[in-house]
Design an enzyme around this catalytic site. Structure first.
Site, PDB file in Angstrom:
ATOM      1  N   HIS A  52     -11.609  -8.553   4.352  1.00 44.21           N
ATOM      2  CA  HIS A  52     -10.346  -8.269   4.973  1.00 44.21           C
ATOM      3  C   HIS A  52      -9.911  -6.957   4.478  1.00 44.21           C
ATOM      4  CE1 HIS A  52      -8.383 -12.577   5.617  1.00 44.21           C
ATOM      5  NE2 HIS A  52      -9.802 -12.435   5.911  1.00 44.21           N
ATOM      6  N   GLU A  54      -7.464  -5.430   3.223  1.00 46.32           N
ATOM      7  CA  GLU A  54      -6.527  -5.430   2.186  1.00 46.32           C
ATOM      8  C   GLU A  54      -7.491  -5.504   0.783  1.00 46.32           C
ATOM      9  OE1 GLU A  54      -3.662  -7.037   4.947  1.00 46.32           O
ATOM     10  OE2 GLU A  54      -5.905  -7.251   4.445  1.00 46.32           O
ATOM     11  N   CYS A  82      -2.381 -11.713   4.647  1.00 47.91           N
ATOM     12  CA  CYS A  82      -2.610 -13.373   4.692  1.00 47.91           C
ATOM     13  C   CYS A  82      -2.614 -14.012   3.172  1.00 47.91           C
ATOM     14  CB  CYS A  82      -4.152 -13.615   5.023  1.00 47.91           C
ATOM     15  SG  CYS A  82      -5.453 -13.077   3.994  1.00 47.91           S
TER      16      CYS A  82
END
Length: 155
Positions: A52, A54, A82
């Site tokens: 992801h 991040e 998330c």
């Protein structure tokens, strides 16, 4: 740079990533107002479910700053993180999160994390993926040795 400029940069990353067949997510990490790292979602490009934006931005920031402790840093996310990314942000000790879209926006486009939020709150025995504890006593040995190690680095 101000927050809106940094968020615009984050959003631009997410848009460009979709133009390159990637997921619609971007992340930028700053320290003292300067960009330390930026990344996009690479799940399908790398065949890595943890890639992801991040997570990748945190990895790069830690490498650039030569520390696992990102205190003093701020993360800008094109979408609300998330559960996995939120956990990583907390573990990294990032000071502040700014996000553009929220999880309900993401859900409208097929990115629904509600299942994970529900699973996390269930007792282990009620979760969909079965978990069984094995060899706890043997595994505790690692914690005992770590506790006695005078050279350990707390994190």
């Amino acid at each position: 740079m101000n927050h809106n400029v940094l968020m615009k940069e984050t959003i631009d990353l997410s848009i460009k990533n979709t133009e390159n067949d990637g997921g619609p997510f971007g992340a930028v990490i700053t320290k003292n107002g300067e960009i330390v790292s930026k990344s996009v979602n690479r799940v399908t490009k790398d065949n890595d479910p943890t890639a992801h934006a991040e997570i990748l931005a945190i990895r790069e920031a830690a490498k650039q700053l030569k520390t696992f402790d990102l205190s003093g840093c701020v993360i800008y996310c094109s979408c609300e993180p998330c559960p996995m990314c939120l956990g990583a942000i907390y573990w990294a000790r990032i000071d502040k999160i700014y996000y553009a879209c929220n999880r309900f926006d993401a859900k409208k486009y097929g990115f629904d994390d509600e299942y994970l939020y529900k699973e996390i709150n269930l007792p282990i025995g009620q979760r969909e993926i079965s978990s069984s504890q094995l060899l706890r006593k043997e595994a505790l040995e690692a914690f005992k040795k770590w506790e006695k190690n005078e050279k350990k680095t707390l994190y």
